[in-house]
Motif scaffolding. Structure first.
Motif, PDB file in Angstrom:
ATOM      1  N   ALA A   1       0.678  76.382  11.647  1.00 19.26           N
ATOM      2  CA  ALA A   1       1.792  75.440  11.491  1.00 19.26           C
ATOM      3  C   ALA A   1       3.126  76.164  11.640  1.00 19.26           C
ATOM      4  N   LYS A   2       4.142  75.408  12.075  1.00 19.76           N
ATOM      5  CA  LYS A   2       5.478  75.979  12.289  1.00 19.76           C
ATOM      6  C   LYS A   2       6.538  75.382  11.371  1.00 19.76           C
ATOM      7  N   HIS A   3       6.273  74.211  10.808  1.00 21.93           N
ATOM      8  CA  HIS A   3       7.309  73.501  10.051  1.00 21.93           C
ATOM      9  C   HIS A   3       6.740  72.910   8.759  1.00 21.93           C
ATOM     10  N   VAL A   4       7.641  72.753   7.788  1.00 22.09           N
ATOM     11  CA  VAL A   4       7.347  72.063   6.531  1.00 22.09           C
ATOM     12  C   VAL A   4       8.322  70.903   6.417  1.00 22.09           C
ATOM     13  N   LEU A   5       7.803  69.723   6.124  1.00 21.69           N
ATOM     14  CA  LEU A   5       8.662  68.562   5.931  1.00 21.69           C
ATOM     15  C   LEU A   5       9.044  68.466   4.457  1.00 21.69           C
ATOM     16  N   SER A   6      10.334  68.171   4.214  1.00 16.04           N
ATOM     17  CA  SER A   6      10.834  68.059   2.852  1.00 16.04           C
ATOM     18  C   SER A   6      11.705  66.815   2.722  1.00 16.04           C
ATOM     19  N   SER A   7      11.848  66.315   1.493  1.00 15.75           N
ATOM     20  CA  SER A   7      12.798  65.241   1.202  1.00 15.75           C
ATOM     21  C   SER A   7      13.215  65.369  -0.257  1.00 15.75           C
ATOM     22  N   ILE A   8      14.282  64.692  -0.626  1.00 16.52           N
ATOM     23  CA  ILE A   8      14.916  64.930  -1.931  1.00 16.52           C
ATOM     24  C   ILE A   8      14.839  63.686  -2.797  1.00 16.52           C
ATOM     25  N   TRP A   9      14.319  63.873  -4.037  1.00 16.57           N
ATOM     26  CA  TRP A   9      14.008  62.759  -4.929  1.00 16.57           C
ATOM     27  C   TRP A   9      14.584  62.986  -6.322  1.00 16.57           C
ATOM     28  N   THR A  10      15.786  63.511  -6.369  1.00 13.63           N
ATOM     29  CA  THR A  10      16.515  63.683  -7.629  1.00 13.63           C
ATOM     30  C   THR A  10      17.999  63.494  -7.343  1.00 13.63           C
ATOM     31  N   PRO A  11      18.752  62.869  -8.269  1.00 14.86           N
ATOM     32  CA  PRO A  11      20.184  62.683  -8.048  1.00 14.86           C
ATOM     33  C   PRO A  11      21.011  63.912  -8.401  1.00 14.86           C
ATOM     34  N   ASP A  12      20.386  64.925  -8.984  1.00 18.86           N
ATOM     35  CA  ASP A  12      21.100  66.121  -9.440  1.00 18.86           C
ATOM     36  C   ASP A  12      21.408  67.019  -8.239  1.00 18.86           C
ATOM     37  N   LYS A  13      22.640  66.927  -7.739  1.00 18.91           N
ATOM     38  CA  LYS A  13      22.988  67.625  -6.497  1.00 18.91           C
ATOM     39  C   LYS A  13      22.872  69.147  -6.630  1.00 18.91           C
ATOM     40  N   ALA A  14      23.377  69.711  -7.711  1.00 20.44           N
ATOM     41  CA  ALA A  14      23.295  71.165  -7.887  1.00 20.44           C
ATOM     42  C   ALA A  14      21.843  71.623  -7.899  1.00 20.44           C
ATOM     43  N   PHE A  15      21.003  70.855  -8.584  1.00 19.02           N
ATOM     44  CA  PHE A  15      19.576  71.188  -8.652  1.00 19.02           C
ATOM     45  C   PHE A  15      18.926  71.104  -7.285  1.00 19.02           C
ATOM     46  N   TYR A  16      19.197  70.024  -6.541  1.00 15.67           N
ATOM     47  CA  TYR A  16      18.490  69.897  -5.265  1.00 15.67           C
ATOM     48  C   TYR A  16      19.004  70.862  -4.211  1.00 15.67           C
ATOM     49  N   MET A  17      20.264  71.248  -4.286  1.00 13.65           N
ATOM     50  CA  MET A  17      20.756  72.261  -3.345  1.00 13.65           C
ATOM     51  C   MET A  17      20.061  73.597  -3.605  1.00 13.65           C
ATOM     52  N   GLU A  18      20.015  73.985  -4.877  1.00 18.82           N
ATOM     53  CA  GLU A  18      19.375  75.254  -5.242  1.00 18.82           C
ATOM     54  C   GLU A  18      17.881  75.226  -4.922  1.00 18.82           C
ATOM     55  N   SER A  19      17.234  74.109  -5.206  1.00 19.35           N
ATOM     56  CA  SER A  19      15.790  74.005  -4.985  1.00 19.35           C
ATOM     57  C   SER A  19      15.447  74.014  -3.502  1.00 19.35           C
ATOM     58  N   PHE A  20      16.245  73.298  -2.691  1.00 20.37           N
ATOM     59  CA  PHE A  20      15.993  73.298  -1.249  1.00 20.37           C
ATOM     60  C   PHE A  20      16.162  74.709  -0.691  1.00 20.37           C
ATOM     61  N   SER A  21      17.175  75.419  -1.170  1.00 24.93           N
ATOM     62  CA  SER A  21      17.387  76.805  -0.733  1.00 24.93           C
ATOM     63  C   SER A  21      16.172  77.672  -1.064  1.00 24.93           C
ATOM     64  N   ARG A  22      15.622  77.482  -2.248  1.00 27.42           N
ATOM     65  CA  ARG A  22      14.466  78.287  -2.656  1.00 27.42           C
ATOM     66  C   ARG A  22      13.237  77.938  -1.815  1.00 27.42           C
ATOM     67  N   VAL A  23      13.033  76.659  -1.532  1.00 24.32           N
ATOM     68  CA  VAL A  23      11.917  76.262  -0.670  1.00 24.32           C
ATOM     69  C   VAL A  23      12.043  76.925   0.703  1.00 24.32           C
ATOM     70  N   CYS A  24      13.258  76.954   1.234  1.00 29.51           N
ATOM     71  CA  CYS A  24      13.487  77.613   2.531  1.00 29.51           C
ATOM     72  C   CYS A  24      13.177  79.101   2.460  1.00 29.51           C
ATOM     73  N   GLU A  25      13.570  79.744   1.366  1.00 25.99           N
ATOM     74  CA  GLU A  25      13.286  81.179   1.196  1.00 25.99           C
ATOM     75  C   GLU A  25      11.786  81.440   1.182  1.00 25.99           C
ATOM     76  N   ILE A  26      11.055  80.624   0.454  1.00 27.35           N
ATOM     77  CA  ILE A  26       9.600  80.800   0.382  1.00 27.35           C
ATOM     78  C   ILE A  26       8.972  80.557   1.756  1.00 27.35           C
ATOM     79  N   ALA A  27       9.390  79.489   2.427  1.00 29.28           N
ATOM     80  CA  ALA A  27       8.829  79.160   3.747  1.00 29.28           C
ATOM     81  C   ALA A  27       9.112  80.253   4.775  1.00 29.28           C
TER      82      ALA A  27
END
Length: 267
Positions: free
Chosen positions: A99-125
């Motif tokens: 596989a080459k890609h991971v699909l993601s989407s955001i399901w929390t209104p906490d912007k600071a949390f989802y920005m940090e979490s998306f960044s971490r998912v990208c780092e792991i991927a």
């Protein structure tokens, strides 16, 4: 360049990854997008290949026997209860399948949390040479193109991108001119499907079409041609769940009609 097509797991969700790969090969697809990150949704099967080693081996065998490749896995959901260890386990398994890609989407209104979490998912991927494609979903918390762009441009992960789904694009009322302004390198694949011209006014209505009753390309009221023309040539993924048609036709014939209608429409 010949157009390439992928079969999304949501289109044939009752099929485990090995079976969907054989169906994809039989009906003319080049790729599949599989759903091995189990989210515990009602009536949704658990296809976690990182835990189910027999299913992993059968999936790998299906890939080798058919030549159908895995394009992406889903869904690295950004939410308060997300499990980064599980995501990493699934990312590693996906990389083993090519596989080459991971699909993601955001399901929390906490912007600071989802920005940090998306960044971490990208780092792991990134450890597994996977990109993370953020999909905006009309009943999620990041629900339109401008909100998705804000995430990508804030996080600035080199392996991040945006995945456009024609149903969500239409229902979030994105303007074609806005799509044309997005850097082309953000796009790697596109979810194709059609839907009724009338946009539901309730969350329940949006979910019903999105999960249970999408239409074949060219059958509904979405201006798919303009969306496709505003983007670079990418892989076209048919994400087209339709419960009634699957009951009537079976998964293989439904998958075949999804692909044939898209090819007819795109010429």
């Amino acid at each position: 360049m010949d157009k390439k097509f992928s079969l999304a797991h949501l289109t044939v969700l009752g099929c485990a990854p090995p079976e969907m790969i054989y169906i994809a090969a039989m009906t003319g697809y080049d790729y599949v997008g599989i759903r091995p990150i189990f989210m515990g949704l009602p009536n949704e099967p658990d296809y976690d290949l990182s835990k189910n080693k027999a299913m992993f081996r059968a999936t790998k065998r299906a890939i080798l026997e058919t030549g159908v490749k895995v394009n992406d896995i889903e869904l690295a959901k950004i939410c308060e209860e997300m499990d980064f260890e599980k995501y990493e386990r699934c990312f590693e398994t996906a990389a083993e399948l090519g596989a080459k890609h991971v699909l993601s989407s955001i399901w929390t209104p906490d912007k600071a949390f989802y920005m940090e979490s998306f960044s971490r998912v990208c780092e792991i991927a990134r450890k597994y040479d996977l990109s993370v494609e953020l999909e905006f979903v009309t009943w999620a918390n990041v629900k339109n193109l401008s909100e998705a762009l804000e995430v990508i441009e804030t996080v600035k992960a080199p392996n991040s991108g945006i995945m456009v789904d024609t149903l969500h694009f239409n229902r979030s009322r994105v303007q074609i001119e806005a799509l044309k302004k997005v850097p082309k390198e953000y796009f790697h694949f596109l979810h194709l499907c059609d839907g009724p011209a009338e946009i539901p006014t309730t969350k329940e209505g949006l979910i019903h079409t999105g999960r249970d009753e999408r239409l074949y390309v060219g059958e509904g009221g979405i201006d798919i041609k303009s969306i496709v023309e505003a983007m670079p040539e990418v892989l076209y993924t048919l994400e087209l769940p339709h419960i009634a048609r699957v009951r009537e036709l079976g998964y293989a014939e439904h998958a075949r009609r999804c692909l044939q209608s898209a090819k007819d429409y795109l010429g």
